[in-house]
Design an enzyme around this catalytic site. Structure first.
Site, PDB file in Angstrom:
ATOM      1  N   ILE A   1       1.412  30.170 -68.540  1.00 12.40           N
ATOM      2  CA  ILE A   1       0.416  31.238 -68.545  1.00 12.40           C
ATOM      3  C   ILE A   1       1.056  32.452 -69.221  1.00 12.40           C
ATOM      4  O   ILE A   1       2.164  32.847 -68.863  1.00 12.40           O
ATOM      5  CB  ILE A   1       0.003  31.601 -67.099  1.00 12.40           C
ATOM      6  CG1 ILE A   1      -0.511  30.360 -66.362  1.00 12.40           C
ATOM      7  CG2 ILE A   1      -1.027  32.719 -67.093  1.00 12.40           C
ATOM      8  CD1 ILE A   1      -1.703  29.710 -66.967  1.00 12.40           C
ATOM      9  N   LEU A   2       0.361  33.018 -70.186  1.00 13.06           N
ATOM     10  CA  LEU A   2       0.895  34.185 -70.889  1.00 13.06           C
ATOM     11  C   LEU A   2       0.606  35.442 -70.070  1.00 13.06           C
ATOM     12  O   LEU A   2      -0.444  35.552 -69.428  1.00 13.06           O
ATOM     13  CB  LEU A   2       0.265  34.284 -72.281  1.00 13.06           C
ATOM     14  CG  LEU A   2       0.702  33.160 -73.231  1.00 13.06           C
ATOM     15  CD1 LEU A   2      -0.288  33.015 -74.377  1.00 13.06           C
ATOM     16  CD2 LEU A   2       2.116  33.413 -73.753  1.00 13.06           C
TER      17      LEU A   2
ATOM     18  N   ASP B   1      -6.709  28.838 -67.023  1.00 11.76           N
ATOM     19  CA  ASP B   1      -7.895  28.264 -67.684  1.00 11.76           C
ATOM     20  C   ASP B   1      -9.196  28.914 -67.207  1.00 11.76           C
ATOM     21  O   ASP B   1     -10.214  28.241 -67.037  1.00 11.76           O
ATOM     22  CB  ASP B   1      -7.939  26.735 -67.464  1.00 11.76           C
ATOM     23  CG  ASP B   1      -6.714  26.045 -68.046  1.00 11.76           C
ATOM     24  OD1 ASP B   1      -6.228  26.484 -69.102  1.00 11.76           O
ATOM     25  OD2 ASP B   1      -6.226  25.074 -67.442  1.00 11.76           O
TER      26      ASP B   1
ATOM     27  N   ASN C   1      -7.179  29.352 -76.229  1.00 11.84           N
ATOM     28  CA  ASN C   1      -6.518  28.291 -75.479  1.00 11.84           C
ATOM     29  C   ASN C   1      -7.400  27.047 -75.531  1.00 11.84           C
ATOM     30  O   ASN C   1      -8.628  27.161 -75.625  1.00 11.84           O
ATOM     31  CB  ASN C   1      -6.331  28.763 -74.029  1.00 11.84           C
ATOM     32  CG  ASN C   1      -5.472  27.828 -73.198  1.00 11.84           C
ATOM     33  OD1 ASN C   1      -4.800  26.941 -73.726  1.00 11.84           O
ATOM     34  ND2 ASN C   1      -5.494  28.024 -71.896  1.00 11.84           N
TER      35      ASN C   1
ATOM     36  N   ALA D   1      -5.644  36.180 -67.778  1.00  8.13           N
ATOM     37  CA  ALA D   1      -4.455  36.100 -66.922  1.00  8.13           C
ATOM     38  C   ALA D   1      -4.491  34.918 -65.948  1.00  8.13           C
ATOM     39  O   ALA D   1      -3.491  34.602 -65.314  1.00  8.13           O
ATOM     40  CB  ALA D   1      -4.291  37.406 -66.150  1.00  8.13           C
ATOM     41  N   GLY D   2      -5.647  34.257 -65.826  1.00  9.18           N
ATOM     42  CA  GLY D   2      -5.763  33.150 -64.882  1.00  9.18           C
ATOM     43  C   GLY D   2      -5.395  31.817 -65.514  1.00  9.18           C
ATOM     44  O   GLY D   2      -5.024  31.735 -66.687  1.00  9.18           O
TER      45      GLY D   2
ATOM     46  N   HIS E   1      -8.173  23.156 -73.625  1.00  9.82           N
ATOM     47  CA  HIS E   1      -7.947  22.463 -72.355  1.00  9.82           C
ATOM     48  C   HIS E   1      -8.695  21.131 -72.359  1.00  9.82           C
ATOM     49  O   HIS E   1      -9.853  21.081 -72.781  1.00  9.82           O
ATOM     50  CB  HIS E   1      -8.420  23.344 -71.196  1.00  9.82           C
ATOM     51  CG  HIS E   1      -8.173  22.728 -69.863  1.00  9.82           C
ATOM     52  ND1 HIS E   1      -6.908  22.601 -69.319  1.00  9.82           N
ATOM     53  CD2 HIS E   1      -9.021  22.175 -68.961  1.00  9.82           C
ATOM     54  CE1 HIS E   1      -6.990  22.011 -68.147  1.00  9.82           C
ATOM     55  NE2 HIS E   1      -8.268  21.730 -67.898  1.00  9.82           N
TER      56      HIS E   1
HETATM   57  C1  GAR Z   1      -3.986  19.060 -75.157  1.00 12.21           C
HETATM   58  O1  GAR Z   1      -4.871  18.074 -74.705  1.00 12.21           O
HETATM   59  C2  GAR Z   1      -4.254  20.370 -74.473  1.00 12.21           C
HETATM   60  O2  GAR Z   1      -5.599  20.609 -74.170  1.00 12.21           O
HETATM   61  C3  GAR Z   1      -3.451  20.210 -73.206  1.00 12.21           C
HETATM   62  O3  GAR Z   1      -2.266  19.640 -73.640  1.00 12.21           O
HETATM   63  C4  GAR Z   1      -2.547  18.773 -74.745  1.00 12.21           C
HETATM   64  C5  GAR Z   1      -1.568  19.074 -75.844  1.00 12.21           C
HETATM   65  O4  GAR Z   1      -1.613  18.073 -76.823  1.00 12.21           O
HETATM   66  N1  GAR Z   1      -3.283  21.479 -72.550  1.00 12.21           N
HETATM   67  C6  GAR Z   1      -3.414  21.647 -71.231  1.00 12.21           C
HETATM   68  O5  GAR Z   1      -3.585  20.738 -70.456  1.00 12.21           O
HETATM   69  C7  GAR Z   1      -3.308  23.084 -70.773  1.00 12.21           C
HETATM   70  N2  GAR Z   1      -3.957  23.274 -69.511  1.00 12.21           N
HETATM   71  P1  GAR Z   1      -0.807  18.244 -78.188  1.00 12.21           P
HETATM   72  O6  GAR Z   1       0.594  18.740 -77.820  1.00 12.21           O
HETATM   73  O7  GAR Z   1      -0.787  16.873 -78.782  1.00 12.21           O
HETATM   74  O8  GAR Z   1      -1.539  19.247 -79.037  1.00 12.21           O
END
Ligand code: GAR
Length: 209
Positions: A95-96, A146, A108, A143-144, A110
């Site tokens: 989290i930034l 997602d 971001n 700040a949260g 998700h």
């Molecule tokens: C992605 O699916 C992204 O949404 C997730 O990590 C993966 C990264 O894939 N992020 C989260 O879960 C953040 N909450 P990548 O490294 O192949 O781009």
């Protein structure tokens, strides 16, 4: 054509979303280019992809700092060196803090349909819940965990034999396309935020009320 928007992309893993942005920005009409890639750990494929594309990289590890507050300031300073128009958190598993969020717009991505299944295990949690449709969400970071204003979402079906890896790959195929599309449109067309409503188009980037 106006100058390409400057993207700093943050990664913690395989970096396939980063790769999609690198590939898209090879076309000048995309309107954005990756000027630096940052990470919170070494030895990840995301950094190797950046090196291969000859993009500058930086690593800011939490454990190299006495406190989270110090790390927040350090990563913001590393990002700022590259003067981004937009920061993209693409699988960055931290989290930034305010020093970054108050200085730059941060997008971001998700792998779930928020507000369902936020956090580090969005795919696993959706599977365990038994949902039949999940998907991906592109949002503005706040700040949260997602919780920021949603920019775009796309559904992805959950199939009977899916495990976490298979479902995540199906989601990521959609997610990469959506992220590339949204980032390009934001940089080319600008965006506004009113409360939780994000609109892309015909507006200066990052205006919020
Ligand atoms: C992605 O699916 C992204 O949404 C997730 O990590 C993966 C990264 O894939 N992020 C989260 O879960 C953040 N909450 P990548 O490294 O192949 O781009």
């Amino acid at each position: 054509m106006s100058k390409a928007g400057r993207l700093v992309v943050l990664v913690s893993g395989s970096g396939t979303n980063l790769q999609a942005l690198l590939d898209a920005s090879a076309d000048p009409s995309y309107g954005a280019r990756v000027v630096a890639v940052g990470a919170d750990r070494e030895g990840i494929e995301g950094l190797a992809r950046a090196a291969k594309a000859q993009i500058p990289t930086f690593v800011e590890k939490l454990r190299d700092h006495e406190t989270r507050v110090e790390w927040d300031a350090a990563i913001a300073a590393r990002i700022a060196e590259h003067e981004p128009d937009l920061v993209v958190s693409a699988g960055f598993m931290k989290i930034l803090g305010a020093p970054t969020l108050d200085s730059f717009p941060v997008v971001n991505t998700h792998p779930a349909l928020l507000p369902s299944f936020p956090g580090a295990h969005g795919v696993r949690d959706a599977l365990a819940h038994g949902v039949k449709v999940t998907g991906c969400t592109v949002m503005l970071a706040d700040a949260g965990v997602d919780t920021g204003p949603i920019i775009a979402q796309e559904p992805v079906p959950v199939l009977p034999d899916d495990d976490e890896a298979v479902l995540h790959e199906r989601i990521k195929t959609v997610e990469r396309r959506l992220l590339v599309d949204i980032v390009g449109r934001m940089v080319r067309e600008g965006w506004t935020v009113k409360g939780r409503i994000v609109r892309i188009g015909n507006q200066p980037g990052g205006e919020s009320t």
